[in-house]
Design an enzyme around this catalytic site. Structure first.
Site, PDB file in Angstrom:
ATOM      1  N   TYR A 263       0.688  -1.038   0.036  1.00 57.09           N
ATOM      2  CA  TYR A 263      -0.062  -0.006   0.037  1.00 57.09           C
ATOM      3  C   TYR A 263       1.071   1.363   0.065  1.00 57.09           C
ATOM      4  O   TYR A 263       2.247   1.118   0.046  1.00 57.09           O
ATOM      5  CB  TYR A 263      -0.861  -0.077   1.244  1.00 57.09           C
ATOM      6  CG  TYR A 263      -1.929  -1.079   1.293  1.00 57.09           C
ATOM      7  CD1 TYR A 263      -2.584  -1.351   0.100  1.00 57.09           C
ATOM      8  CD2 TYR A 263      -2.118  -1.835   2.414  1.00 57.09           C
ATOM      9  CE1 TYR A 263      -3.342  -2.785   0.229  1.00 57.09           C
ATOM     10  CE2 TYR A 263      -2.993  -2.914   2.296  1.00 57.09           C
ATOM     11  CZ  TYR A 263      -3.774  -3.388   1.305  1.00 57.09           C
ATOM     12  OH  TYR A 263      -4.584  -4.486   1.229  1.00 57.09           O
TER      13      TYR A 263
ATOM     14  N   ARG B 223      -8.714 -14.148  10.933  1.00 60.01           N
ATOM     15  CA  ARG B 223      -9.694 -15.171  10.621  1.00 60.01           C
ATOM     16  C   ARG B 223     -10.037 -16.082  11.693  1.00 60.01           C
ATOM     17  O   ARG B 223     -11.268 -16.485  11.607  1.00 60.01           O
ATOM     18  CB  ARG B 223      -9.030 -15.895   9.435  1.00 60.01           C
ATOM     19  CG  ARG B 223      -8.713 -14.897   8.183  1.00 60.01           C
ATOM     20  CD  ARG B 223      -7.797 -15.992   7.002  1.00 60.01           C
ATOM     21  NE  ARG B 223      -6.596 -16.240   7.886  1.00 60.01           N
ATOM     22  CZ  ARG B 223      -5.750 -17.285   7.295  1.00 60.01           C
ATOM     23  NH1 ARG B 223      -6.058 -17.663   5.941  1.00 60.01           N
ATOM     24  NH2 ARG B 223      -4.465 -17.414   7.812  1.00 60.01           N
TER      25      ARG B 223
ATOM     26  N   CYS C 262     -13.397 -16.096   3.113  1.00 56.36           N
ATOM     27  CA  CYS C 262     -12.846 -14.793   3.682  1.00 56.36           C
ATOM     28  C   CYS C 262     -12.178 -13.967   2.445  1.00 56.36           C
ATOM     29  O   CYS C 262     -12.658 -13.244   1.794  1.00 56.36           O
ATOM     30  CB  CYS C 262     -12.423 -14.863   4.988  1.00 56.36           C
ATOM     31  SG  CYS C 262     -10.857 -16.137   4.966  1.00 56.36           S
TER      32      CYS C 262
HETATM   33 FE1  SF4 Z   1     -10.330 -19.427   8.233  1.00 55.30          FE
HETATM   34 FE2  SF4 Z   1     -11.385 -20.500   5.944  1.00 55.30          FE
HETATM   35 FE3  SF4 Z   1     -13.271 -19.341   7.776  1.00 55.30          FE
HETATM   36 FE4  SF4 Z   1     -11.575 -17.939   6.139  1.00 55.30          FE
HETATM   37  S1  SF4 Z   1     -13.083 -19.147   5.586  1.00 55.30           S
HETATM   38  S2  SF4 Z   1     -11.847 -17.518   8.368  1.00 55.30           S
HETATM   39  S3  SF4 Z   1      -9.658 -19.243   6.109  1.00 55.30           S
HETATM   40  S4  SF4 Z   1     -12.065 -21.283   8.072  1.00 55.30           S
END
Ligand code: SF4
Ligand code: NAP
Length: 674
Positions: free
Chosen positions: A167, A312, A342
């Site tokens: 960035y 996460r 995510c």
């Molecule tokens: Fe973790 Fe997968 Fe949930 Fe993202 S989608 S927070 S990587 S478990």
């Protein structure tokens, strides 16, 4: 106390962070959504009510030219919106701190108005940036300062200024993106000037009693990136200017080293934070792949950091910290680092959620309220869909019986966990096993439910989550002894030869290639192996940690052809943020990827194909079929015909959607309503 270090307060002098856990910054897409601030308030408040020490919001741009068309914090009207968030968090727990991240994407902005120190297009950027003149630089500094002031007005406890990831601020720091010859370019002193002026002027504006965090690229993973001395110098200068906390970051988005994907060992980079911690006197945050409390505790105990940032991890389980505090860590729904719901969503312009927790960022929409009319429910099949349904329904107060024909729960996750680099799937199975106990689900393993039994069982509702059967492609000779299905290969039920053709290059074709081309221990469990495979030198820290370091990848001992009929490049359908890691790994091991292949027949000579209309025989001794799946729904059809109230979920509902994200989401929504 189970986690004395993690739960120890941190006194900053003018304020105290109640423990060492931080919910790290993640852009969720709520920032730009209609009604998104109400939803963001609920999302953060739920985490605040469950023991987290401090929250950092997703990145908010300081002005229009940095906004990527996204949220900005530049005036009182915007500050008023953010009040919804800060008030919700502080009323959930007045001791929880919340800081807004100021993120100026610079060369990564999604607008032709983007600005940067020099007109150097990022490898992953959309446009060549407009070079800032001196007045432009001062405007960017002023806008950062104003953004921090507005954040203060909005009730935030502080701001985090991101000076990493490629960035704007980091693009001043690194030589290859800063070609200037004025006082903002050239020497490192000059390249640091922009960052330092932002911090100095921000501190002067917000006063002393406002948390200032600076996110530094402690190892940017760039060829020709920052040297260790430059990292240390920046940290020390920031400290002199009144930064309260330094947060360490480990990559630029364009770098070719995975830093958060599931094949990255847990806490792989905390040692780098530990070295920086020895060079500065302010508290230091570490991050990346810290997904269980014992990992966090160990990092803190070993002196590698003062605080741990988990991003996460908190999407996957909002109660992560309260479960740790109460000694219920075996109930944590662990982030498996898949990125599927995510980051893949974020970079695909979709709202963030979580594969293992579809409530993430949907806290005002998907709720598991206690039922007022408990039902007797049978669920058939304990794969991801059946498990998610059972747990959600049972936690709401329904009486759930879960039938599973095999001797263990997990379905396709039991295959995934066998793949080197996907060990985290063990955690999801552990979580579901524990939830089955906690919610008193009647689990019947080794039990094949049939229509009669279900009909006679007195169930109010039957849920069919019987999953899939692998697709058998119509290729002449498909019954040849050389042919094996992916399930038998992954389970180790068949011997795999030295020359192998893999038919089908979807997620499972790639997984199978990873498995059969792999030798030795999984690098996801060994930081040194990981570093060698990806060309990172943690010890000597050359520029960026990677400059001049060759990845050391053991070539596959098997000759492997991975193929598909499509003309698109092989692996292009894999996850947006993780697909490249799988493609690079297999290519480095020498796997031959073939597109636009027409399968003709299989016989003793091998696999006969047409490529560009030309016949070719691949002299292979094993042909592994990874050609997708068909739904298994006979039981559903029988029950429907018999008039039993039945729902169909997961792969049995839509095999093309055989992805755990869709299965768990569908099951959770259905179980929330039953
Ligand atoms: Fe973790 Fe997968 Fe949930 Fe993202 S989608 S927070 S990587 S478990
Ligand atoms: P998939 O992604 O649908 O891929 C199936 C492959 O088989 C494709 O390469 C397809 O390519 C080929 N194919 C389809 N029909 C065929 C036929 N009749 N004859 C020959 N080839 C055929 O399925 P999958 O690999 O089994 O994965 C299933 C799901 O699991 C995926 O949707 C994914 O969500 C999930 N998964 C994800 C990951 C991950 O890394 N994220 C890993 C494993 C599984 P052509 O049609 O071009 O030949």
């Amino acid at each position: 106390m189970n986690y004395p270090k993690l739960l120890e307060p941190l006194d900053l002098g003018f304020t105290t962070i109640k423990n060492r856990s931080i919910m790290g910054s993640m852009h969720t897409g709520l920032e730009e959504l209609d009604g998104g601030f109400e939803r963001m308030a609920a999302y953060f408040a739920e985490r605040a009510a469950n023991g987290i020490g401090m929250i950092i919001t997703g990145g908010i741009a300081p002005n229009f030219e940095s906004s990527r068309g996204g949220a900005t914090m530049s005036n009182e009207k915007e500050a008023a919106q953010h009040r919804l968030v800060t008030e919700a968090v502080h009323s959930a727990d007045p001791d929880v701190k919340i800081c807004m991240q100021i993120l100026h994407p610079g060369p990564l902005a999604y607008t032709p108005d983007l600005v940067a120190p020099s007109p150097v297009k990022s490898r992953i950027g959309r446009y060549v940036p407009n070079e800032l003149d001196k007045a432009g630089i001062q405007k960017q500094i002023d806008d950062h300062v104003k953004s921090a002031l507005m954040a203060q007005k909005a009730g935030y406890d502080g701001v985090e200024i991101i000076g990493s990831a490629g960035y704007l601020i980091s693009s001043f720091l690194v030589e290859k993106t800063n070609l200037r010859e004025d006082e903002y370019g050239g020497s490192y002193e000059n390249r640091m000037r922009f960052a330092l002026e932002i911090v100095e002027q921000t501190r002067a504006a917000v006063g002393d009693d406002f948390i200032l965090i600076f996110r530094i690229a402690a190892m940017d993973m760039l060829q020709g990136g920052m040297s260790w001395d430059e990292v240390v110098t920046l940290g020390q200068r920031l400290e002199q200017l009144g930064i309260n906390i330094i947060s360490t970051h480990f990559t630029w988005h364009e770098s070719a080293v995975p830093t958060i994907a599931t094949m990255v060992p847990r806490a792989a980079f905390t040692g780098v934070t530990g070295r920086l911690r020895k060079e500065v006197n302010v508290p230091v945050i570490t991050s990346n792949r810290i997904n269980m409390p014992d990992v966090a505790e160990k990092v803190l105990e070993s002196g590698e950091a003062d605080l741990v940032s988990m991003a996460r991890t908190l999407l996957a389980d909002p109660e992560f910290m309260s479960k740790a505090i109460e000694g219920r860590e075996d109930e944590i729904n662990t982030c498996i680092a898949c990125n599927q719901a995510c980051l893949d969503h974020t970079f695909g312009g979709k709202l963030t959620s979580c594969l293992v927790n579809p409530r993430a960022c949907h806290e005002t929409i998907l709720n598991y309220e206690p039922t007022t009319q408990p039902k007797k429910i049978a669920v058939v099949g304990a794969g991801p869909a059946g498990l998610a349904y059972s747990v959600t329904a049972a936690q709401r107060g329904h009486d759930v019986t879960l039938f599973e024909a095999s001797g263990e729960i997990g379905g396709q996750f039991n295959l995934a966990k066998q793949i080197p680099g996907k060990e985290e799937f063990h955690e999801t199975i552990r979580y579901f096993n524990r939830m089955i106990e906690v919610h008193g689900i009647d689990l019947r393993l080794n039990t094949r439910a049939d229509a009669n039994g279900l009909k006679e069982g007195g169930f109010d509702r039957v849920i069919i989550s019987t999953g899939i059967t692998p697709r058998t492609p119509a290729i002449d000779g498909i019954d040849h002894p050389k042919v094996a299905g992916y399930i038998d290969v992954i389970k180790g039920n068949v011997a795999v030869g030295d020359r192998v053709a893999v038919i089908g290059a979807g997620g499972i074709g790639f997984d199978v290639c990873e498995l059969i081309s792999h030798s030795g221990p999984s690098s996801a469990l060994d930081r040194d192996l990981f570093a060698a495979e990806w060309g990172v030198d943690f010890e000597n820290h050359p520029r960026g940690g990677v400059t001049g370091v060759e990845p050391q990848v053991a070539p596959s001992s098997r000759e492997i052809f991975l193929m598909q009929r499509k003309e698109t490049s092989v692996g292009s359908g894999l996850g947006k943020t993780t697909g490249w890691t799988h493609r690079i790994t297999l290519a480095r091991r020498g796997i031959k990827m073939m597109k636009a292949v027409e399968y003709v027949r299989i016989d003793d000579a091998g696999l006969h194909v047409l490529r560009d209309g030309q016949p070719e025989v691949l002299d292979v001794d094993t042909i592994i079929i990874c050609a997708g799946q068909e739904p298994l729904r006979e039981l559903y059809d029988e029950l429907e015909a018999a008039g039993v109230p039945t729902d169909l979920i997961g792969g049995a509902y839509e095999a093309a959607e055989l992805d755990a994200k869709a299965a768990i989401k569908q099951a959770s929504y259905l179980a929330a309503e039953v």
